[in-house]
Design a protein around this motif. Structure first.
Motif, PDB file in Angstrom:
ATOM      1  N   ILE A   4     -30.101 -12.804 -15.361  1.00 12.77           N
ATOM      2  CA  ILE A   4     -30.849 -14.062 -15.307  1.00 12.77           C
ATOM      3  C   ILE A   4     -31.267 -14.449 -16.718  1.00 12.77           C
ATOM      4  O   ILE A   4     -31.723 -13.608 -17.487  1.00 12.77           O
ATOM      5  CB  ILE A   4     -32.064 -13.941 -14.365  1.00 12.77           C
ATOM      6  CG1 ILE A   4     -32.707 -15.295 -14.124  1.00 12.77           C
ATOM      7  CG2 ILE A   4     -33.072 -12.932 -14.871  1.00 12.77           C
ATOM      8  CD1 ILE A   4     -33.666 -15.310 -12.959  1.00 12.77           C
ATOM      9  N   GLY A  52     -38.468  -4.257 -15.242  1.00 11.29           N
ATOM     10  CA  GLY A  52     -37.698  -5.343 -14.657  1.00 11.29           C
ATOM     11  C   GLY A  52     -36.351  -5.571 -15.293  1.00 11.29           C
ATOM     12  O   GLY A  52     -35.501  -6.263 -14.724  1.00 11.29           O
ATOM     13  N   SER A  53     -36.137  -5.026 -16.479  1.00 12.08           N
ATOM     14  CA  SER A  53     -34.872  -5.224 -17.173  1.00 12.08           C
ATOM     15  C   SER A  53     -34.463  -3.957 -17.903  1.00 12.08           C
ATOM     16  O   SER A  53     -35.299  -3.111 -18.238  1.00 12.08           O
ATOM     17  CB  SER A  53     -34.995  -6.380 -18.174  1.00 12.08           C
ATOM     18  OG  SER A  53     -33.799  -6.563 -18.897  1.00 12.08           O
ATOM     19  N   TRP A 103     -34.745 -18.650 -10.159  1.00 11.80           N
ATOM     20  CA  TRP A 103     -35.656 -17.936 -11.056  1.00 11.80           C
ATOM     21  C   TRP A 103     -36.040 -16.600 -10.420  1.00 11.80           C
ATOM     22  O   TRP A 103     -35.979 -16.426  -9.206  1.00 11.80           O
ATOM     23  CB  TRP A 103     -36.921 -18.751 -11.313  1.00 11.80           C
ATOM     24  CG  TRP A 103     -36.691 -20.113 -11.874  1.00 11.80           C
ATOM     25  CD1 TRP A 103     -36.773 -21.304 -11.207  1.00 11.80           C
ATOM     26  CD2 TRP A 103     -36.348 -20.438 -13.223  1.00 11.80           C
ATOM     27  NE1 TRP A 103     -36.501 -22.339 -12.061  1.00 11.80           N
ATOM     28  CE2 TRP A 103     -36.233 -21.850 -13.295  1.00 11.80           C
ATOM     29  CE3 TRP A 103     -36.120 -19.682 -14.381  1.00 11.80           C
ATOM     30  CZ2 TRP A 103     -35.912 -22.510 -14.474  1.00 11.80           C
ATOM     31  CZ3 TRP A 103     -35.787 -20.345 -15.556  1.00 11.80           C
ATOM     32  CH2 TRP A 103     -35.686 -21.734 -15.602  1.00 11.80           C
ATOM     33  N   ALA A 104     -36.489 -15.671 -11.237  1.00 12.18           N
ATOM     34  CA  ALA A 104     -36.817 -14.330 -10.746  1.00 12.18           C
ATOM     35  C   ALA A 104     -37.955 -14.357  -9.734  1.00 12.18           C
ATOM     36  O   ALA A 104     -37.958 -13.575  -8.778  1.00 12.18           O
ATOM     37  CB  ALA A 104     -37.183 -13.410 -11.912  1.00 12.18           C
ATOM     38  N   TYR A 105     -38.932 -15.256  -9.899  1.00  9.05           N
ATOM     39  CA  TYR A 105     -40.066 -15.289  -8.975  1.00  9.05           C
ATOM     40  C   TYR A 105     -39.615 -15.675  -7.567  1.00  9.05           C
ATOM     41  O   TYR A 105     -40.092 -15.125  -6.575  1.00  9.05           O
ATOM     42  CB  TYR A 105     -41.127 -16.277  -9.475  1.00  9.05           C
ATOM     43  CG  TYR A 105     -42.403 -16.247  -8.666  1.00  9.05           C
ATOM     44  CD1 TYR A 105     -43.269 -15.156  -8.749  1.00  9.05           C
ATOM     45  CD2 TYR A 105     -42.753 -17.303  -7.833  1.00  9.05           C
ATOM     46  CE1 TYR A 105     -44.449 -15.120  -8.004  1.00  9.05           C
ATOM     47  CE2 TYR A 105     -43.928 -17.273  -7.093  1.00  9.05           C
ATOM     48  CZ  TYR A 105     -44.775 -16.185  -7.185  1.00  9.05           C
ATOM     49  OH  TYR A 105     -45.928 -16.143  -6.444  1.00  9.05           O
ATOM     50  N   GLN A 121     -31.172  -7.254 -15.098  1.00  7.88           N
ATOM     51  CA  GLN A 121     -32.110  -6.614 -14.186  1.00  7.88           C
ATOM     52  C   GLN A 121     -31.368  -5.599 -13.316  1.00  7.88           C
ATOM     53  O   GLN A 121     -30.338  -5.912 -12.730  1.00  7.88           O
ATOM     54  CB  GLN A 121     -32.788  -7.675 -13.312  1.00  7.88           C
ATOM     55  CG  GLN A 121     -33.619  -8.654 -14.135  1.00  7.88           C
ATOM     56  CD  GLN A 121     -34.134  -9.829 -13.319  1.00  7.88           C
ATOM     57  OE1 GLN A 121     -33.446 -10.331 -12.442  1.00  7.88           O
ATOM     58  NE2 GLN A 121     -35.334 -10.281 -13.627  1.00  7.88           N
ATOM     59  N   MET A 164     -35.097  -3.103  -9.977  1.00  4.51           N
ATOM     60  CA  MET A 164     -36.035  -4.215 -10.144  1.00  4.51           C
ATOM     61  C   MET A 164     -36.975  -4.307  -8.939  1.00  4.51           C
ATOM     62  O   MET A 164     -38.166  -4.602  -9.071  1.00  4.51           O
ATOM     63  CB  MET A 164     -35.257  -5.518 -10.317  1.00  4.51           C
ATOM     64  CG  MET A 164     -36.092  -6.789 -10.295  1.00  4.51           C
ATOM     65  SD  MET A 164     -37.152  -6.930 -11.743  1.00  4.51           S
ATOM     66  CE  MET A 164     -37.623  -8.664 -11.650  1.00  4.51           C
ATOM     67  N   THR A 173     -33.425 -16.178 -19.586  1.00  7.80           N
ATOM     68  CA  THR A 173     -34.778 -16.615 -19.892  1.00  7.80           C
ATOM     69  C   THR A 173     -34.747 -17.410 -21.184  1.00  7.80           C
ATOM     70  O   THR A 173     -33.824 -17.267 -21.995  1.00  7.80           O
ATOM     71  CB  THR A 173     -35.716 -15.415 -20.045  1.00  7.80           C
ATOM     72  OG1 THR A 173     -35.243 -14.594 -21.128  1.00  7.80           O
ATOM     73  CG2 THR A 173     -35.756 -14.589 -18.777  1.00  7.80           C
ATOM     74  N   TYR A 204     -36.708 -12.757  -6.403  1.00  7.50           N
ATOM     75  CA  TYR A 204     -37.210 -11.407  -6.197  1.00  7.50           C
ATOM     76  C   TYR A 204     -38.643 -11.351  -5.648  1.00  7.50           C
ATOM     77  O   TYR A 204     -38.880 -10.843  -4.556  1.00  7.50           O
ATOM     78  CB  TYR A 204     -37.173 -10.638  -7.516  1.00  7.50           C
ATOM     79  CG  TYR A 204     -35.844 -10.002  -7.850  1.00  7.50           C
ATOM     80  CD1 TYR A 204     -35.409  -8.869  -7.174  1.00  7.50           C
ATOM     81  CD2 TYR A 204     -35.031 -10.510  -8.855  1.00  7.50           C
ATOM     82  CE1 TYR A 204     -34.204  -8.258  -7.484  1.00  7.50           C
ATOM     83  CE2 TYR A 204     -33.813  -9.915  -9.187  1.00  7.50           C
ATOM     84  CZ  TYR A 204     -33.407  -8.781  -8.489  1.00  7.50           C
ATOM     85  OH  TYR A 204     -32.215  -8.188  -8.805  1.00  7.50           O
ATOM     86  N   SER A 263     -39.671 -11.828 -16.271  1.00  8.48           N
ATOM     87  CA  SER A 263     -38.379 -11.293 -15.834  1.00  8.48           C
ATOM     88  C   SER A 263     -38.076  -9.937 -16.457  1.00  8.48           C
ATOM     89  O   SER A 263     -37.487  -9.066 -15.828  1.00  8.48           O
ATOM     90  CB  SER A 263     -37.262 -12.285 -16.176  1.00  8.48           C
ATOM     91  OG  SER A 263     -37.445 -13.504 -15.503  1.00  8.48           O
ATOM     92  N   THR A 289     -28.537  -7.921 -11.545  1.00  7.42           N
ATOM     93  CA  THR A 289     -28.745  -9.357 -11.734  1.00  7.42           C
ATOM     94  C   THR A 289     -28.751  -9.691 -13.219  1.00  7.42           C
ATOM     95  O   THR A 289     -29.277  -8.922 -14.036  1.00  7.42           O
ATOM     96  CB  THR A 289     -30.091  -9.790 -11.113  1.00  7.42           C
ATOM     97  OG1 THR A 289     -30.117  -9.405  -9.737  1.00  7.42           O
ATOM     98  CG2 THR A 289     -30.296 -11.292 -11.209  1.00  7.42           C
TER      99      THR A 289
END
Length: 536
Positions: free
Chosen positions: A185, A390-391, A231-233, A199, A203, A187, A236, A335, A183
């Motif tokens: 994403i 996470g990354s 968004w990641a929240y 990510q 992750m 930020t 994921y 993230s 992924t």
């Protein structure tokens, strides 16, 4: 954690398998209920989602997309975003979610940074993308999620669901590892362009401990979440990490309405809720008149610190219902890192508003200074030698990623203090990121737009406290006198709404003679934040 996987990590790890295919063997296992504003609903099993995403993977490969290509998505709540991500992952491609509230400049900046080979766009945002297209340096193929009678489909587009329907469900999953990109994403920070956070497939492994020990979902549980998959929240933490536990969830495709949310939770027998504090404040007000859904046993929050009045109001609702409703469990993550701090399930003590009582199992969290030296009471939240993070870096910005490390410590950039009982108290964003209604807003992005407006001589953007949203964006402006202040306020707000999105526009615009600066010319944001009372 690894012992719960159905095959050794050394044999490969693909997020599509872990979050979907391993549970699709039970053809009737429910993964997702999608509720719509017109009252209709869809029920998706893991097998349904596996089938649709395999078909889409074949369609993308037939169209010429290859392993490593970015596949972007401008999609809101619904099954489409999750099927697109699964299709990308099983093909070895990189999924690139985009928030539907972005304006054209914000979209263009992220698309030009990510350079996707294709993008899927919901018909509701097709015109927004078309206005963005003239700003792009890339030329992605467009897949449209059409509306009634093909609404939103433009010349040259492919219909996403028509492509899914006409391709085979036989597809061989790409052999990926935990460290392969899954992924991309973006930020926001306070300096320069938004960073593209890469990510990996692993992750999921950073989030599974949080979901297991905070949500603690049981076989009978049903989770409802309002978090956006842009968004990641949403994608994921309350999305694929829940699916990776084999648990079902409910999403709503309409705009936020606390009464509608409560109705859906009652009708779908929701037992656990995940939302931002700003949503809980409105839910509490509505529930005070009608009560909480009968099956609800618990809730979790992230994005903003929980305040004492909200926690107590939630507790009062539980007492009003005459049954056990757990405290809202707070969580902290980002993230780049993981959900590393939380109020876990089955605590020894009640939730202390504003405090995070525990480190999530599997993580070693400390407080350090800018040089990575451990601090006993207050410092930057840091993760020590995380097994899974996470990354794996920032796209085209290795130097910025390297700057996050101090030896064995990964610095989050967020400051917290730790009390004598080991609880963490969030102090602030080290980079002045603004968190409003759960959305992250980079002040620099807003400042660039404000400074470009005729009549603005100088400007700075900071957060201002707000009872409903936690914080709102506040622009402090030095005007040059050529435009009336009332007109200038309207122009600034309209420009930010159009170019970045409604979540980012300054609800407060204050005018001053000069901005406070340091001797080297840097804006003293701490001074600006302290010169305005709470926004009503």
């Amino acid at each position: 954690m690894e012992s719960r996987l159905d095959r050794p990590i050394a044999d490969g790890f693909n997020a599509a398998h872990e979050a979907c295919d391993r549970w699709a063997r039970d053809r009737g296992r429910l993964a997702m209920i999608v509720r719509h504003p017109d009252g209709s609903s869809e029920r998706w099993t893991f097998a349904d989602m596996a089938d649709a995403s395999r078909r889409l993977a074949n369609a993308l490969q037939k169209a010429g997309l290859q392993r490593g290509d970015r596949f972007a998505a401008l999609l809101n709540q619904g099954v489409d975003a999750y099927i697109c991500a699964l299709a990308a992952w099983r093909s070895g491609m990189v999924y690139m979610p985009l928030f539907v509230g972005f304006g054209r400049d914000a979209l263009a900046e992220r698309l030009n940074g990510g350079e996707p080979a294709a993008i899927v766009v919901d018909h509701r945002y097709r015109e927004t993308f078309e206005t963005t297209r003239k700003l792009l340096t890339c030329d992605p193929a467009v897949y449209t999620v059409t509306g009634h009678k093909g609404r939103g489909l433009m010349a040259g587009d492919r219909s996403l669901w028509a492509e899914i329907d006409r391709h085979s469900a036989e597809h061989e999953m790409a052999n990926t590892s935990v460290s392969d990109p899954a992924t991309l994403i973006y930020t926001s920070g306070t300096t320069g362009a938004p960073k593209g956070c890469i990510q990996p497939h692993g992750m999921l492994l950073t989030l599974i401990p949080f979901v297991r020990h905070t949500f603690a979902l049981q076989p009978h549980d049903m989770l409802f979440t309002g978090a956006s998959p842009g968004w990641a929240y949403g994608l994921y933490t309350t999305g694929f990490a829940v699916m990776a536990q084999g648990s079902p969830r409910v999403v709503y495709t309409g705009d936020f309405d606390p009464a509608v949310w409560l109705n859906i939770m009652e009708e779908e027998r929701v037992t656990y809720l995940a939302a931002a504090p700003s949503a809980y404040r409105q839910l509490v007000r509505t529930a005070q008149r009608r009560g909480l859904p009968a099956q609800l046993r618990g809730a979790t929050s992230a994005g903003e610190p929980l305040d004492a009045p909200l926690v107590e109001a939630w507790r009062a609702l539980g007492r009003q219902s005459g049954r056990e409703v757990g405290d809202i469990q707070d969580g902290y993550g980002q993230s780049e890192g993981a959900m590393a701090l939380a109020n876990l399930a089955y605590p020894d003590e009640p939730v202390i508003p504003g405090a995070l009582a525990s480190t999530v199992p599997g993580f070693d969290v400390g407080l350090v200074d800018e040089d990575g030296n451990e601090q006993s009471e207050q410092g930057i939240i840091a993760l020590r030698n995380p097994r899974y993070l996470g990354s794996i870096g920032y796209r085209n910005a290795q130097e910025k990623w390297d700057a996050r490390w101090r030896g064995e410590w990964f610095l989050t950039g967020d400051v917290a203090r730790r009390d004598d009982k080991g609880r963490y108290w969030f102090v602030g964003r080290d980079d002045d990121l603004i968190v409003t209604s759960g959305y992250n807003v980079g002040p620099t992005e807003v400042e660039n737009i404000v400074l470009a407006q005729p009549g603005v001589a100088d400007a700075a953007v900071v957060a201002a406290p707000d009872q409903m949203r936690g914080a709102v964006v506040r622009a402090v402006v030095v005007a040059d006198g050529t435009v009336p202040q009332a007109t200038l306020t309207r122009d600034i707000q309209a420009a930010v709404k159009e170019r970045l999105g409604r979540h980012a526009y300054p609800r407060i615009v204050d005018f001053v003679e000069t901005l406070p600066r340091t001797e080297t010319g840097k804006i003293r944001r701490n001074v600006l934040r302290s010169t305005r009372s709470e926004h009503p």
